[in-house]
Design a protein around this motif. Structure first.
Motif, mmCIF file in Angstrom:
data_model
loop_
_atom_site.group_PDB
_atom_site.id
_atom_site.type_symbol
_atom_site.label_atom_id
_atom_site.label_comp_id
_atom_site.label_asym_id
_atom_site.label_seq_id
_atom_site.Cartn_x
_atom_site.Cartn_y
_atom_site.Cartn_z
ATOM 1 N N GLU A 70 26.207 -36.062 -21.654
ATOM 2 C CA GLU A 70 25.725 -36.420 -20.502
ATOM 3 C C GLU A 70 26.464 -37.768 -20.197
ATOM 4 O O GLU A 70 26.476 -38.335 -19.118
ATOM 5 C CB GLU A 70 24.309 -36.666 -20.673
ATOM 6 C CG GLU A 70 23.520 -35.198 -20.953
ATOM 7 C CD GLU A 70 23.583 -34.155 -19.734
ATOM 8 O OE1 GLU A 70 23.900 -34.795 -18.431
ATOM 9 O OE2 GLU A 70 23.773 -32.989 -20.104
ATOM 10 N N GLU A 71 26.687 -38.470 -21.110
ATOM 11 C CA GLU A 71 27.082 -39.933 -21.155
ATOM 12 C C GLU A 71 28.479 -39.712 -20.421
ATOM 13 O O GLU A 71 28.803 -40.800 -19.449
ATOM 14 C CB GLU A 71 27.032 -40.729 -22.277
ATOM 15 C CG GLU A 71 25.666 -41.164 -22.869
ATOM 16 C CD GLU A 71 24.992 -40.045 -23.684
ATOM 17 O OE1 GLU A 71 25.457 -38.979 -23.645
ATOM 18 O OE2 GLU A 71 23.960 -40.359 -24.110
ATOM 19 N N ILE A 72 29.362 -38.896 -20.800
ATOM 20 C CA ILE A 72 30.728 -38.724 -20.309
ATOM 21 C C ILE A 72 30.518 -38.501 -18.949
ATOM 22 O O ILE A 72 31.325 -38.915 -17.958
ATOM 23 C CB ILE A 72 31.498 -37.731 -21.113
ATOM 24 C CG1 ILE A 72 31.835 -38.389 -22.641
ATOM 25 C CG2 ILE A 72 32.622 -37.489 -20.394
ATOM 26 C CD1 ILE A 72 32.357 -37.288 -23.523
ATOM 27 N N LEU A 73 29.539 -37.383 -18.469
ATOM 28 C CA LEU A 73 29.608 -36.937 -17.286
ATOM 29 C C LEU A 73 29.046 -37.823 -16.320
ATOM 30 O O LEU A 73 29.261 -38.089 -14.918
ATOM 31 C CB LEU A 73 28.491 -35.803 -17.165
ATOM 32 C CG LEU A 73 29.129 -34.383 -17.539
ATOM 33 C CD1 LEU A 73 28.209 -33.303 -17.804
ATOM 34 C CD2 LEU A 73 30.402 -34.007 -17.050
ATOM 35 N N SER A 74 28.257 -39.148 -16.782
ATOM 36 C CA SER A 74 27.776 -39.970 -15.948
ATOM 37 C C SER A 74 28.859 -41.086 -15.459
ATOM 38 O O SER A 74 28.575 -42.017 -14.723
ATOM 39 C CB SER A 74 26.569 -40.616 -16.504
ATOM 40 O OG SER A 74 27.036 -41.501 -17.982
ATOM 41 N N VAL A 75 29.853 -41.119 -16.201
ATOM 42 C CA VAL A 75 30.908 -42.031 -15.835
ATOM 43 C C VAL A 75 31.734 -41.904 -14.783
ATOM 44 O O VAL A 75 31.729 -40.502 -14.468
ATOM 45 C CB VAL A 75 32.151 -42.357 -17.126
ATOM 46 C CG1 VAL A 75 33.111 -43.069 -16.837
ATOM 47 C CG2 VAL A 75 31.316 -42.684 -18.364
ATOM 48 N N ASN A 76 32.180 -42.675 -14.071
ATOM 49 C CA ASN A 76 33.160 -42.561 -12.752
ATOM 50 C C ASN A 76 34.281 -41.667 -13.114
ATOM 51 O O ASN A 76 34.780 -41.713 -13.926
ATOM 52 C CB ASN A 76 32.945 -43.819 -11.984
ATOM 53 C CG ASN A 76 33.879 -43.475 -10.724
ATOM 54 O OD1 ASN A 76 34.627 -42.591 -10.471
ATOM 55 N ND2 ASN A 76 33.922 -44.616 -9.823
ATOM 56 N N ARG A 77 34.402 -40.587 -12.164
ATOM 57 C CA ARG A 77 35.563 -39.782 -12.588
ATOM 58 C C ARG A 77 36.800 -40.446 -12.516
ATOM 59 O O ARG A 77 37.890 -40.201 -13.194
ATOM 60 C CB ARG A 77 35.427 -38.608 -11.551
ATOM 61 C CG ARG A 77 35.929 -38.924 -10.000
ATOM 62 C CD ARG A 77 36.182 -37.824 -9.273
ATOM 63 N NE ARG A 77 36.480 -37.872 -7.993
ATOM 64 C CZ ARG A 77 36.509 -36.901 -7.053
ATOM 65 N NH1 ARG A 77 36.467 -35.777 -7.139
ATOM 66 N NH2 ARG A 77 36.991 -37.339 -5.792
ATOM 67 N N VAL A 78 37.136 -41.487 -11.612
ATOM 68 C CA VAL A 78 38.133 -42.282 -11.604
ATOM 69 C C VAL A 78 38.449 -42.915 -12.917
ATOM 70 O O VAL A 78 39.662 -42.984 -13.608
ATOM 71 C CB VAL A 78 38.426 -43.082 -10.338
ATOM 72 C CG1 VAL A 78 39.622 -43.676 -10.458
ATOM 73 C CG2 VAL A 78 38.270 -42.303 -9.150
#
Length: 223
Positions: A142-150
């Motif tokens: 979940e933490e990784i998915l919350s990071v901006n994709r760029v």
């Protein structure tokens, strides 16, 4: 005249090892890794209850097993053990042709990782798509998915770039070992000593040093 390619050839790697030693260590290390992978795959095939690998993440049918992929992976691991063994033997016994398959494998691996880095650079959203398809119990999902994709794509690119630089350095070490071994074999030129009456063929230095010493002459006794 020294060619431009030969100017980049070095006989040392990792700041302290010879390229032959580095190639032998690298070949043994790859053999150990592939041997462990092969052992795990064989255990997975021999004990499917304990190492049950299903395709529930890829298919809705939980009864579909991935035995075919495990067999293919085991065959690839066995082939890699053979290739790494050839490189180790070629570097230790100074046979340049035995190093070529291992060099080709490293080159292929570098190209494939470069294509992965290029795909991440072109399509930054592929990183989050890959993380989204991971299992739910994957740590920090979940933490990784919350990071901006760029930002996530930049972090992944930096990580892949470090791996590519390390792989390129190892590839250069194996190439330098190949050039050193092949050049050493080519420099064993036969030497001729010519006089007015005869021509004497001298053996290479290594062969002359390894030859068994002759019997000493008989002791001199005065008449």
């Amino acid at each position: 005249m020294i060619s431009p390619w030969d100017r980049w050839v070095s006989t040392s790697c990792c700041l302290c090892c010879h390229v032959r030693t580095g190639t032998i260590i690298l070949g043994v290390w790859y053999m150990l890794i592939n041997a462990v992978v092969l052992l795990v795959l064989l255990l997975a095939l021999g004990d499917p209850e304990q190492y049950h690998l299903t395709c529930t993440n890829l298919s809705n049918d939980p009864d579909i097993t991935d035995d075919a992929n495990v067999c293919i992976a085991a065959a690839i691991s066995l082939l890699m053990i053979f290739v790494c063994g050839m490189a180790t033997y070629g570097a230790s016994k100074q046979h340049a042709t035995w190093i070529i398959p291992f060099f080709c494998y490293q080159l292929f691996d570098l190209v494939m990782n470069t294509l992965v880095a290029a795909s991440v650079a072109v399509y930054p959203s592929t990183v989050q798509d890959y993380v989204r398809h991971l299992p739910e119990n994957f740590p920090y999902k979940e933490e990784i998915l919350s990071v901006n994709r760029v930002c996530l794509a930049i972090i992944v690119l930096l990580f892949i770039g470090c791996i590519l630089a390390f792989k390129a350095y190892l590839l250069a070490c194996v190439w330098n070992c190949y050039k050193y071994v092949s050049g050493r074999r080519n420099t064993e030129v036969l030497v001729y000593v010519t006089t007015n009456d005869t021509t004497v063929l001298l053996p290479p230095y290594d062969e002359a040093m390894s030859a068994s010493p002759k019997q000493p002459p008989p002791p001199y006794t005065p008449a």
